[in-house]
Write a protein that holds these residues in place. Structure first.
Motif, mmCIF file in Angstrom:
data_model
loop_
_atom_site.group_PDB
_atom_site.id
_atom_site.type_symbol
_atom_site.label_atom_id
_atom_site.label_comp_id
_atom_site.label_asym_id
_atom_site.label_seq_id
_atom_site.Cartn_x
_atom_site.Cartn_y
_atom_site.Cartn_z
ATOM 1 N N UNK A 131 68.079 -41.109 -109.217
ATOM 2 C CA UNK A 131 67.051 -41.914 -108.583
ATOM 3 C C UNK A 131 66.419 -41.101 -107.463
ATOM 4 N N UNK A 132 65.117 -41.234 -107.311
ATOM 5 C CA UNK A 132 64.400 -40.594 -106.217
ATOM 6 C C UNK A 132 64.062 -41.650 -105.168
ATOM 7 N N UNK A 133 64.447 -41.378 -103.928
ATOM 8 C CA UNK A 133 64.242 -42.307 -102.822
ATOM 9 C C UNK A 133 63.185 -41.714 -101.908
ATOM 10 N N UNK A 151 74.346 -38.706 -102.059
ATOM 11 C CA UNK A 151 73.396 -38.157 -101.081
ATOM 12 C C UNK A 151 73.510 -39.025 -99.832
ATOM 13 N N UNK A 152 74.306 -38.569 -98.871
ATOM 14 C CA UNK A 152 74.598 -39.377 -97.688
ATOM 15 C C UNK A 152 73.373 -39.598 -96.809
ATOM 16 N N UNK A 153 72.310 -38.847 -97.055
ATOM 17 C CA UNK A 153 71.101 -39.050 -96.245
ATOM 18 C C UNK A 153 70.399 -40.344 -96.597
ATOM 19 N N UNK A 154 70.609 -40.860 -97.790
ATOM 20 C CA UNK A 154 69.894 -42.071 -98.198
ATOM 21 C C UNK A 154 70.814 -43.200 -98.660
ATOM 22 N N UNK A 155 72.099 -42.933 -98.884
ATOM 23 C CA UNK A 155 73.018 -43.995 -99.309
ATOM 24 C C UNK A 155 73.427 -44.792 -98.074
ATOM 25 N N UNK A 181 78.206 -50.348 -109.812
ATOM 26 C CA UNK A 181 78.132 -49.644 -108.527
ATOM 27 C C UNK A 181 76.791 -50.013 -107.899
ATOM 28 N N UNK A 182 76.839 -50.935 -106.953
ATOM 29 C CA UNK A 182 75.644 -51.483 -106.315
ATOM 30 C C UNK A 182 75.335 -50.652 -105.069
ATOM 31 N N UNK A 183 74.239 -49.887 -105.114
ATOM 32 C CA UNK A 183 73.906 -48.961 -104.027
ATOM 33 C C UNK A 183 72.637 -49.425 -103.317
ATOM 34 N N UNK A 184 72.730 -49.494 -102.003
ATOM 35 C CA UNK A 184 71.566 -49.741 -101.154
ATOM 36 C C UNK A 184 71.089 -48.386 -100.642
ATOM 37 N N UNK A 185 69.860 -48.004 -101.027
ATOM 38 C CA UNK A 185 69.269 -46.736 -100.598
ATOM 39 C C UNK A 185 68.261 -46.990 -99.479
ATOM 40 N N UNK A 186 68.336 -46.164 -98.443
ATOM 41 C CA UNK A 186 67.398 -46.266 -97.318
ATOM 42 C C UNK A 186 66.680 -44.928 -97.162
ATOM 43 N N UNK A 223 60.504 -37.502 -96.525
ATOM 44 C CA UNK A 223 60.253 -36.946 -97.840
ATOM 45 C C UNK A 223 61.248 -37.447 -98.868
ATOM 46 N N UNK A 224 61.018 -37.043 -100.110
ATOM 47 C CA UNK A 224 61.822 -37.533 -101.228
ATOM 48 C C UNK A 224 63.239 -36.971 -101.192
ATOM 49 N N UNK A 225 64.187 -37.834 -101.533
ATOM 50 C CA UNK A 225 65.587 -37.452 -101.674
ATOM 51 C C UNK A 225 66.083 -37.971 -103.023
#
Length: 468
Positions: free
Chosen positions: A162-164, A199-203, A265-270, A275-277
């Protein structure tokens, strides 16, 4: 938002060097009047064993901390910063504390909090110039605290990527077929679970469920799921947020995983705003309750993870934190009878673990229980210096028979404090990520700019009560 350490620990402090012609009084053990003094602590004899036991799980080469404390040279360089961070109780990070208004029924397992004597030893060592001591007579070093499951039988990884990007949070359910082998009574029993953010920057956070009848996910193995998964949710296995450590249930317990289940696996991405992660590797590791031959072992009691609050039993609705308000409080009172009906089973319901959860506006949370018949109250957990980046569950350090037992007449009380002003550095940072320069009204919700007041309860019921 990635995990951060206090600014005091990021300062690069010069090594203290005493001139050769002026011997260090603390190191010689002799005062100016010639009287003998106790020699100061040294790295090899006193300080290193403490640092290794409490700090090097993070402060090691390639660890999550920005520098290592495994060698004398590095530790001496940061001696004053270590004192500042430990005396303020920012380090080691452990949010649950016994306070004047909260004495939990038991202490907590794996509590790294330093005693007053240990804090004094570090202060005296730093003030003495951080003496090294004799490496030839170094004290034995304990093993560092582990941030990993020691036994991992299976790993399940999200089946796509997934791209965040942009400014909007994303809530995604990844569906995995674990293809479980035959267990006992229709279940495999889980001993431990570890969530690994790809990716701990967005999870932002992760919830792991067992479920059936999941929607068609297509080739990428996921679907959008705001709040909770679709289909039939049969259990919650893990709740992860920054700071979490592997969840290991007490001896004699196991979490029931149906043999025919799907794992969600329910992930909330922020988004970071920078830029894209991409995340293509978030995963979970599982330790099963089994013998050396891999045969399943039945537990005496089934461990359950239960989340409550978040507006349920709100004492002064609506849930709203005004913009700019530095000290706002929300309170909730939840009847345990509803919880007991939700988890099913019969027999004694034991409480073995507790936790608190808020977002970035939160500053403090307290959770207790009140008996409606006797009006007796007991504090379960207090996190007086809430920090989103250091969350975890807290297991009581007690024998099974001494765990608190919940009854239908109990109520769970939750009190959450919030600072929705720019004086809260977390608020300022999150607003900046969203391109905002002033606080906004905050409401109950799942997104990062929303808030929560959530209690996390680790419960157990006898295995026999769940069997036909």
């Amino acid at each position: 938002m990635s995990r951060r350490l206090p600014a005091a620990l990021l300062l690069l402090l010069p090594l203290a060097c005493a001139p050769a012609e002026e011997p260090n009084v603390a190191e010689t053990g002799e005062s100016e009047t010639g009287s003998e003094q106790a020699p100061p602590p040294t790295w090899h004899q006193d300080v290193a064993p403490l640092i290794y036991e409490r700090c090097t799980g993070c402060h090691t080469a390639d660890g999550i901390a920005p520098f290592a404390l495994t060698e004398y040279a590095s530790a001496a360089q940061f001696a004053d910063a270590i004192v500042t961070a430990t005396e303020s109780r920012e380090m080691p990070p452990f949010l649950a504390q016994a306070t004047e208004e909260c004495t939990p029924p038991h202490g907590f397992e794996d509590d790294p909090t330093l005693s007053d004597e240990e804090l004094e030893m570090l202060r005296v060592w730093a003030e003495a110039g951080a003496p090294e001591g004799d490496p030839e007579t170094a004290a034995p070093l304990p093993a560092p605290p582990s941030l990993e499951l020691t036994t991992k039988h299976d790993r399940y990884t999200i089946p796509g990527s997934i791209t965040v990007d942009g400014n909007d949070d994303q809530h995604v359910c990844w569906v995995v077929d674990p293809e479980l082998s035959e267990g006992l009574f229709g279940y495999r029993f889980l001993k431990g679970i570890q969530v690994n953010p790809g990716n701990s920057r967005v999870v932002h956070h992760v919830l792991v469920y067992t479920a059936t009848n999941q929607p068609d996910t297509g080739e990428d193995g996921r679907y959008d799921c705001f709040g909770a998964p679709s289909g039939n949710i049969t259990g919650l296995l893990a709740a992860w947020a920054p700071g979490s450590v592997p969840a290991i249930v007490p001896d004699g317990m196991g979490m029931a995983v149906p043999e025919d289940t799907q794992i969600v696996i329910n992930v909330h991405y922020h988004p970071t705003g920078g830029g894209a992660e991409v995340d293509d590797s978030t995963s979970i590791d599982i330790e099963w309750l089994q013998d050396d031959e891999g045969d399943p072992i039945p537990p005496e009691n089934v461990a359950l993870l239960y989340l409550d609050g978040n507006g349920s039993g709100l004492m002064s609705p609506p849930f709203e934190i005004p913009a700019g308000e530095p000290n706002h409080i929300e309170e909730q009172m939840v009847n345990v009878s509803g919880l007991l009906n939700a988890i099913g089973g019969s027999g004694p319901i034991k409480l073995w673990s507790v936790g608190t959860h808020m977002h970035y506006v939160g500053t403090e949370m307290l959770m207790g229980r009140v008996n409606a018949e006797t009006n007796e109250a007991e504090c379960l957990i207090h996190t007086p210096r809430w920090d989103f980046n250091w969350q975890r569950g807290y297991s009581y350090d007690a024998a099974f028979e001494d765990y608190p037992e919940l009854s239908a007449s109990d109520r769970i009380y939750m009190r959450c404090h919030y600072d929705n002003s720019l004086g809260n550095p977390f608020v300022a940072e999150v607003l900046a990520e969203q391109g905002l320069d002033a606080p906004v009204d905050v409401y109950l919700g799942d997104d990062t700019l929303d808030e929560m007041c959530l209690g996390i309860l680790g419960l157990s019921v006898p295995l026999s009560s769940l069997l036909p």
